[in-house]
Design an enzyme around this catalytic site. Structure first.
Site, PDB file in Angstrom:
ATOM      1  N   TYR A   1       5.256  -9.956   7.628  1.00 40.20           N
ATOM      2  CA  TYR A   1       5.445  -8.734   7.824  1.00 40.20           C
ATOM      3  C   TYR A   1       5.611  -8.324   9.330  1.00 40.20           C
ATOM      4  O   TYR A   1       5.342  -9.039  10.213  1.00 40.20           O
ATOM      5  CB  TYR A   1       3.871  -8.250   7.483  1.00 40.20           C
ATOM      6  CG  TYR A   1       3.676  -8.027   6.233  1.00 40.20           C
ATOM      7  CD1 TYR A   1       3.667  -6.489   5.599  1.00 40.20           C
ATOM      8  CD2 TYR A   1       3.020  -8.828   5.432  1.00 40.20           C
ATOM      9  CE1 TYR A   1       3.346  -6.342   3.863  1.00 40.20           C
ATOM     10  CE2 TYR A   1       2.825  -8.817   3.976  1.00 40.20           C
ATOM     11  CZ  TYR A   1       2.963  -7.702   3.459  1.00 40.20           C
ATOM     12  OH  TYR A   1       2.702  -7.390   2.079  1.00 40.20           O
TER      13      TYR A   1
ATOM     14  N   ASP B   1       0.905  -1.257  -0.077  1.00 45.10           N
ATOM     15  CA  ASP B   1      -0.071   0.129  -0.112  1.00 45.10           C
ATOM     16  C   ASP B   1       0.865   1.271  -0.046  1.00 45.10           C
ATOM     17  O   ASP B   1       1.997   1.175   0.302  1.00 45.10           O
ATOM     18  CB  ASP B   1      -0.874   0.033   1.047  1.00 45.10           C
ATOM     19  CG  ASP B   1      -2.035  -0.988   1.196  1.00 45.10           C
ATOM     20  OD1 ASP B   1      -2.212  -1.630   0.129  1.00 45.10           O
ATOM     21  OD2 ASP B   1      -2.699  -1.388   2.176  1.00 45.10           O
TER      22      ASP B   1
END
Length: 244
Positions: free
Chosen positions: A110, A52
């Site tokens: 992540y 993103d």
């Protein structure tokens, strides 16, 4: 034709994610510009994942196919002379022709950073989410283990996503504190759009008492986005590791 696997890292603060967009600057566009300068052609660059806007990567993998006979270390050096300071190539190797950085991936890791000091630190404003209320990392570490397993994570996906298969397997996750920084780490076979950021927002809801202790598994099984937490802001998120 050689298939080169490149490992890069980047600061996503100034970019609208990895993927090329019509009206916004992306990491992929900037990287393709550098590749064109080195290889004298605008080559196709295949990435391992979308990220993103304002999200960072400690490890991002991509492939470029070329017939140029330049050694791997030379590729690293040459591309780094053409890239801006916020993107760097850290490794290059040759892989088989059928290797794909996305589809050959077995799992991704992540991390999400929350700056949890009593006073906002301006040096972390682009690289961590500032949350001033005390977070009990040990408590959240125990609670987050409910994420581990294979579940339909429809409730942990952005409503705008058009992905039909929302089942994912989370292999491992943890919350730990390092000084004023609280770090959430999660490993899975794949992630939905905004999934990690919603996981973090849900853990914050647990910390705030908006979701009761032991209730997280029921929230996941409900597949209801309304029952999960808010979407945490993007600047604390890092694609940390790709496992092949």
């Amino acid at each position: 034709m050689r298939n080169l696997l490149l490992t890069i890292m980047y600061d996503g603060s100034q970019y609208h994610g990895w993927q090329v967009q019509k009206n916004a600057l992306s990491v992929q566009e900037v990287f393709q510009d550098a590749v064109e300068k080195v290889f004298k052609r605008r080559l196709d660059v295949k990435g391992c994942s979308r990220t993103d806007s304002k999200v960072h990567a400690n490890m991002y993998c991509l492939t470029v196919k070329t017939d140029m006979n330049i050694d791997c270390q030379g590729v690293v050096w040459a591309l780094n002379t053409k890239l801006p300071d916020d993107i760097a190539v850290i490794d290059c190797c040759e892989v088989s022709d059928d290797f794909h950085p996305r589809y050959s991936c077995k799992s991704k890791e992540y991390i999400y950073k929350i700056y949890n000091g009593s006073v906002r630190n301006p040096f972390f404003s682009k690289y961590a989410f500032y949350y001033r209320y005390n977070l009990d990392a040990d408590y959240l570490n125990r609670e987050c283990k409910a994420f581990i397993g294979t579940y339909d994570y429809k409730g942990f996906c952005c409503a705008k996503s058009d992905v039909e298969d929302t089942v994912r397997t989370v292999y491992d996750c943890e919350v730990r504190r390092d000084g004023d920084m609280v770090i959430f780490r999660v490993v899975a076979d794949g992630f939905l759009y905004n999934m990690v950021r919603i996981m973090v927002g849900t853990l914050i809801f647990i910390s705030e008492g908006k979701i009761a202790s032991g209730e997280l598994r029921d929230v996941i099984l409900s597949k209801n986005r309304i029952r999960a937490g808010r979407t945490a802001p993007p600047q604390g998120l890092y694609l940390n590791k790709i496992n092949y």
